[in-house]
Design an enzyme around this catalytic site. Structure first.
Site, PDB file in Angstrom:
ATOM      1  N   LYS A  43       3.182   2.340  -2.694  1.00  0.00           N
ATOM      2  CA  LYS A  43       3.920   1.761  -3.824  1.00  0.00           C
ATOM      3  C   LYS A  43       5.137   0.991  -3.340  1.00  0.00           C
ATOM      4  CE  LYS A  43       7.356   3.761  -6.441  1.00  0.00           C
ATOM      5  NZ  LYS A  43       8.161   3.945  -7.638  1.00  0.00           N
ATOM      6  N   ASN A  44       5.882   1.577  -2.387  1.00  0.00           N
ATOM      7  CA  ASN A  44       7.152   0.970  -1.971  1.00  0.00           C
ATOM      8  C   ASN A  44       6.970  -0.266  -1.087  1.00  0.00           C
ATOM      9  OD1 ASN A  44       8.538   2.830  -3.458  1.00  0.00           O
ATOM     10  ND2 ASN A  44       9.035   4.169  -1.736  1.00  0.00           N
ATOM     11  N   CYS A  95      14.050   5.739 -12.035  1.00  0.00           N
ATOM     12  CA  CYS A  95      14.439   7.153 -11.915  1.00  0.00           C
ATOM     13  C   CYS A  95      15.945   7.317 -12.109  1.00  0.00           C
ATOM     14  CB  CYS A  95      14.101   7.698 -10.521  1.00  0.00           C
ATOM     15  SG  CYS A  95      12.362   7.815 -10.147  1.00  0.00           S
ATOM     16  N   ARG A 107      22.404   3.782  -7.763  1.00  0.00           N
ATOM     17  CA  ARG A 107      21.617   2.816  -6.985  1.00  0.00           C
ATOM     18  C   ARG A 107      22.030   1.428  -7.454  1.00  0.00           C
ATOM     19  NH1 ARG A 107      15.269   4.255  -6.967  1.00  0.00           N
ATOM     20  NH2 ARG A 107      15.277   6.347  -6.150  1.00  0.00           N
ATOM     21  N   ASP A 163      12.404  10.755   0.219  1.00  0.00           N
ATOM     22  CA  ASP A 163      11.291  10.903  -0.722  1.00  0.00           C
ATOM     23  C   ASP A 163      10.374  12.082  -0.390  1.00  0.00           C
ATOM     24  OD1 ASP A 163      12.094   8.894  -2.375  1.00  0.00           O
ATOM     25  OD2 ASP A 163      10.608   7.427  -1.740  1.00  0.00           O
ATOM     26  N   ARG A 215       4.227   7.052 -12.186  1.00  0.00           N
ATOM     27  CA  ARG A 215       4.888   5.876 -11.630  1.00  0.00           C
ATOM     28  C   ARG A 215       4.655   5.771 -10.123  1.00  0.00           C
ATOM     29  NH1 ARG A 215      10.315   6.429 -12.023  1.00  0.00           N
ATOM     30  NH2 ARG A 215      10.250   4.628 -10.679  1.00  0.00           N
TER      31      ARG A 215
END
Length: 419
Positions: free
Chosen positions: A22-23, A115, A120, A305, A397
């Site tokens: 995903k990232n 999130c 951030r 993570d 997600r």
């Protein structure tokens, strides 16, 4: 809202095929805005955030299709604003800004959601684009960037290591005039993957994977075909699932060299680990894991993570383990939920002290963010009785079909549709 109902305890064993990261997929999808010819992106995971990104690209005027691969044709992009209704659910939308201003001289993105873990801010993205010559205004909840002519290469020293801002600056710099140097750049594998995608399109980038990335601007980027790298966090999550249930697993379509810090800690916990070119196997030989000490930090150190999953591992391990979180504040929201299941933990500022217990008991728990919610589902797999995990939209997600993959490993898990 959907929930997971999990019946335990079960030993998780078998094979799992890892999805694309995903990232890496998200920044690559947005980087496709830079291309003046069609691109094909393979191994893109089927996730909520990916769907939102594709929808956003379509709204900007790109042609986006998915049939196995994702096909993006950004030749006719004619809208330069990412609206609030799409951005509010996903902070990755900020990645549209760099490509828009670099290629079209203008772009605006609503301030992002996502999130709820810690601060951030987008300030590093903004200062990076300003150093490349963009004019930035914050108006009516939008970040608005513009430039007359092309962006100009610059020597940028990042105040702190930021994956998101490194992506923004690197993408924008590909079409800038002259050379850009990013010092104190993020080194994550997903940054390397995004750089390699841009190189496929004709960008001139070197140093990706180190803390100094050099980008020589080119006039235009073309098309190409690119395959997204495997998801190291999904891989790590399934390895932990097998470790805490004293099971045995093979992860296929994995990339072991992106997981060195995680594999080292799993070995410390007593796991027998073998790796091949594109697979990793873990075998606990029926043994309970041993507690380990973990400190999160930017890559190549231990990834934040994976922190929630290792907190869980320590809470059912032999002994006492310390987990220190240095990347995000407010990232221990899973700990009180695990305590409801019988875990023994104390939080002291940015450290969780985990006292391993023999077993957890099923309970009603609530997901708070993406990785925390995965740890609650894994806890349910090994707890005695029934665990109900609420608010699992967080999991959707970031994990593709997590219940199907866990079921294939022997978990007793079902999705309960919300009202």
């Amino acid at each position: 809202m959907d929930k997971f109902r999990v019946q335990g305890p079960t030993k998780l064993q078998g094979e799992v095929t890892i999805s694309g990261a995903k990232n890496a997929a998200l920044p690559i999808l947005f980087a496709a805005l830079l291309a003046e010819e069609p691109v094909e992106i393979q191994n893109v995971p089927k996730l909520k955030d990916v769907d939102t990104s594709m929808k956003l690209l379509s709204q900007l005027g790109a042609k986006v299709e998915r049939n196995g691969s994702v096909h993006i044709d950004a030749r006719d992009v004619n809208v330069f604003c990412a609206p609030y209704d799409l951005v509010k659910t996903m902070r990755a939308s900020i990645w549209a800004l760099g490509p828009l201003v670099a290629r079209f001289g203008q772009g605006q993105v609503s301030l992002p959601g996502g999130c709820t873990i810690g601060a951030r801010p987008v300030d590093l993205h903004i200062s990076g684009l300003e150093q490349l010559g963009a004019t930035i205004k914050l108006e009516e909840g939008y970040v608005k960037a513009s430039v007359d002519g092309r962006l100009k290469g610059a020597h940028i020293v990042m105040d702190k290591v930021s994956v998101g801002a490194t992506v923004t600056i690197m993408c924008a710099a590909t079409l800038a005039e002259g050379t850009t140097i990013i010092e104190n750049a993020a080194r994550e594998p997903e940054i390397v993957d995004t750089a390699n995608f841009l190189i496929t399109l004709g960008a001139k980038i070197s140093g990706q994977g180190t803390d100094r990335i050099v980008i020589e601007g080119v006039e235009r980027l073309g098309g190409g075909v690119y395959r997204v790298l495997p998801d190291r966090i999904e891989t790590g999550t399934f390895l932990v699932a097998a470790a805490i249930s004293r099971g045995k697993i093979i992860c296929r379509n994995a990339q072991p060299d992106t997981l060195d810090a995680v594999l080292a800690k799993l070995r410390d916990a007593g796991a027998d680990i073998e790796v091949g070119e594109d697979w990793i196997s873990l075998d606990m030989h029926g043994k309970r894991p041993k507690a380990v000490n973990v400190r999160t930090a930017p890559h190549p150190a231990f990834p934040t993570d994976m922190q929630a999953q290792f907190t869980l591992l320590n809470l059912v391990a032999e002994g006492t383990g310390f987990i220190t979180e240095t990347v995000f504040e407010n990232r221990f929201m899973h700990v009180p939920e695990l305590s409801r299941m019988g875990a023994h933990a104390e939080i002291e500022s940015n450290t969780v002290i985990c006292h391993g217990v023999e077993k957890l008991s099923g309970a009603q728990v609530m997901a708070t963010d993406l990785r925390a919610s995965a740890s609650l589902v894994l806890a349910g797999c090994i707890a005695e009785g029934t665990t109900v995990v609420d608010r699992i939209y967080h999991i959707d997600r970031g994990y593709e079909r997590i219940e199907d993959k866990l079921r294939a490993l022997g978990a007793n898990i079902e999705r309960v549709k919300g009202e």
